[in-house]
Scaffold this motif. Structure first.
Motif, PDB file in Angstrom:
ATOM      1  N   THR A 192       0.838  -1.202   0.000  1.00 57.16           N
ATOM      2  CA  THR A 192       0.000   0.000   0.000  1.00 57.16           C
ATOM      3  C   THR A 192       0.871   1.250   0.000  1.00 57.16           C
ATOM      4  N   PHE A 193       1.907   1.264   0.831  1.00 63.10           N
ATOM      5  CA  PHE A 193       2.798   2.422   0.895  1.00 63.10           C
ATOM      6  C   PHE A 193       3.407   2.713  -0.475  1.00 63.10           C
ATOM      7  N   PHE A 194       4.046   1.726  -1.082  1.00 64.08           N
ATOM      8  CA  PHE A 194       4.724   1.966  -2.359  1.00 64.08           C
ATOM      9  C   PHE A 194       3.743   2.222  -3.502  1.00 64.08           C
ATOM     10  N   SER A 195       2.573   1.615  -3.457  1.00 64.09           N
ATOM     11  CA  SER A 195       1.553   1.884  -4.481  1.00 64.09           C
ATOM     12  C   SER A 195       1.050   3.319  -4.375  1.00 64.09           C
ATOM     13  N   LYS A 247       5.954  11.448   3.513  1.00 59.78           N
ATOM     14  CA  LYS A 247       5.330  11.865   4.772  1.00 59.78           C
ATOM     15  C   LYS A 247       3.828  11.647   4.755  1.00 59.78           C
ATOM     16  N   ALA A 248       3.169  11.973   3.644  1.00 62.13           N
ATOM     17  CA  ALA A 248       1.708  11.834   3.534  1.00 62.13           C
ATOM     18  C   ALA A 248       1.261  10.383   3.599  1.00 62.13           C
ATOM     19  N   ASN A 249       2.156   9.458   3.265  1.00 59.56           N
ATOM     20  CA  ASN A 249       1.814   8.041   3.275  1.00 59.56           C
ATOM     21  C   ASN A 249       2.416   7.307   4.469  1.00 59.56           C
ATOM     22  N   ASN A 250       2.720   8.062   5.516  1.00 62.79           N
ATOM     23  CA  ASN A 250       3.194   7.527   6.798  1.00 62.79           C
ATOM     24  C   ASN A 250       4.564   6.873   6.746  1.00 62.79           C
ATOM     25  N   GLY A 251       5.391   7.279   5.777  1.00 62.55           N
ATOM     26  CA  GLY A 251       6.785   6.879   5.829  1.00 62.55           C
ATOM     27  C   GLY A 251       7.450   7.663   6.948  1.00 62.55           C
ATOM     28  N   ILE A 252       8.458   7.100   7.554  1.00 64.26           N
ATOM     29  CA  ILE A 252       9.153   7.769   8.654  1.00 64.26           C
ATOM     30  C   ILE A 252      10.460   8.342   8.118  1.00 64.26           C
ATOM     31  N   THR A 267      12.054   5.230   6.279  1.00 61.13           N
ATOM     32  CA  THR A 267      11.680   3.827   6.402  1.00 61.13           C
ATOM     33  C   THR A 267      10.221   3.693   6.003  1.00 61.13           C
ATOM     34  N   GLU A 268       9.922   2.562   5.395  1.00 61.08           N
ATOM     35  CA  GLU A 268       8.551   2.244   4.992  1.00 61.08           C
ATOM     36  C   GLU A 268       7.910   1.411   6.105  1.00 61.08           C
ATOM     37  N   PRO A 269       6.622   1.046   5.994  1.00 61.60           N
ATOM     38  CA  PRO A 269       5.925   0.401   7.110  1.00 61.60           C
ATOM     39  C   PRO A 269       6.563  -0.867   7.674  1.00 61.60           C
ATOM     40  N   SER A 270       7.358  -1.589   6.896  1.00 57.82           N
ATOM     41  CA  SER A 270       8.018  -2.790   7.423  1.00 57.82           C
ATOM     42  C   SER A 270       9.392  -2.507   8.006  1.00 57.82           C
ATOM     43  N   ASN A 272      12.119  -1.131   6.442  1.00 58.41           N
ATOM     44  CA  ASN A 272      13.246  -1.068   5.517  1.00 58.41           C
ATOM     45  C   ASN A 272      13.599   0.384   5.224  1.00 58.41           C
ATOM     46  N   GLU A 273      14.905   0.655   5.197  1.00 62.37           N
ATOM     47  CA  GLU A 273      15.389   2.005   4.904  1.00 62.37           C
ATOM     48  C   GLU A 273      15.591   2.173   3.397  1.00 62.37           C
ATOM     49  N   PHE A 274      15.109   3.278   2.874  1.00 60.07           N
ATOM     50  CA  PHE A 274      15.307   3.683   1.485  1.00 60.07           C
ATOM     51  C   PHE A 274      15.795   5.120   1.493  1.00 60.07           C
ATOM     52  N   ALA A 275      16.338   5.556   0.370  1.00 59.74           N
ATOM     53  CA  ALA A 275      16.698   6.954   0.189  1.00 59.74           C
ATOM     54  C   ALA A 275      16.102   7.412  -1.138  1.00 59.74           C
ATOM     55  N   VAL A 276      15.882   8.708  -1.249  1.00 57.12           N
ATOM     56  CA  VAL A 276      15.446   9.320  -2.506  1.00 57.12           C
ATOM     57  C   VAL A 276      16.430  10.447  -2.769  1.00 57.12           C
TER      58      VAL A 276
END
Length: 116
Positions: free
Chosen positions: A21-24, A81-86, A103-106, A108-112
């Protein structure tokens, strides 16, 4: 030229439904489910999947940092932020551009990143 190239990336995922859901919602990713414990994605610049696991991938634990490219870093930050990423590191400059980490809901750390 070597014939071996990075072909696929698999990441641990504590909550596949929330991660999908987060990534979609945030980045418009599409998924193909393979049972309840695996989902795959493609056409995101790379191909990969999330597998059910209690673990997560972060730089602090020695995990590989997956970095996404953005045309508009501030807009990407707002979507995360709007999709509850930290947000774990706000936008900062580095040689070659700017980026932020989240970080996404599970967990995992990502960068943009962006060149501007």
């Amino acid at each position: 030229m070597p014939s071996e190239t990075i072909n696929y990336l698999e990441l641990p995922c504590a909550n596949i439904a929330k991660t999908k859901t987060f990534f979609s919602d945030c980045f418009n990713w599409q998924f193909t489910d393979y049972g309840e414990e695996y989902t795959a994605f493609d056409a995101q610049g790379f191909t990969g999947g999330f597998y059910k696991s209690i673990n997560c991938s972060t730089q602090a634990t020695g995990g590989c940092l997956v970095v996404l490219l953005s045309d508009n870093l501030e807009e990407s930050l707002a979507k995360v932020k709007a999709n509850n990423g930290i947000i774990i590191q706000e936008i900062f400059d580095f040689p070659g551009g700017r980026r932020f980490h989240f970080t996404e809901p599970s967990g995992n750390e990502f960068a943009v990143w962006s060149q501007i």
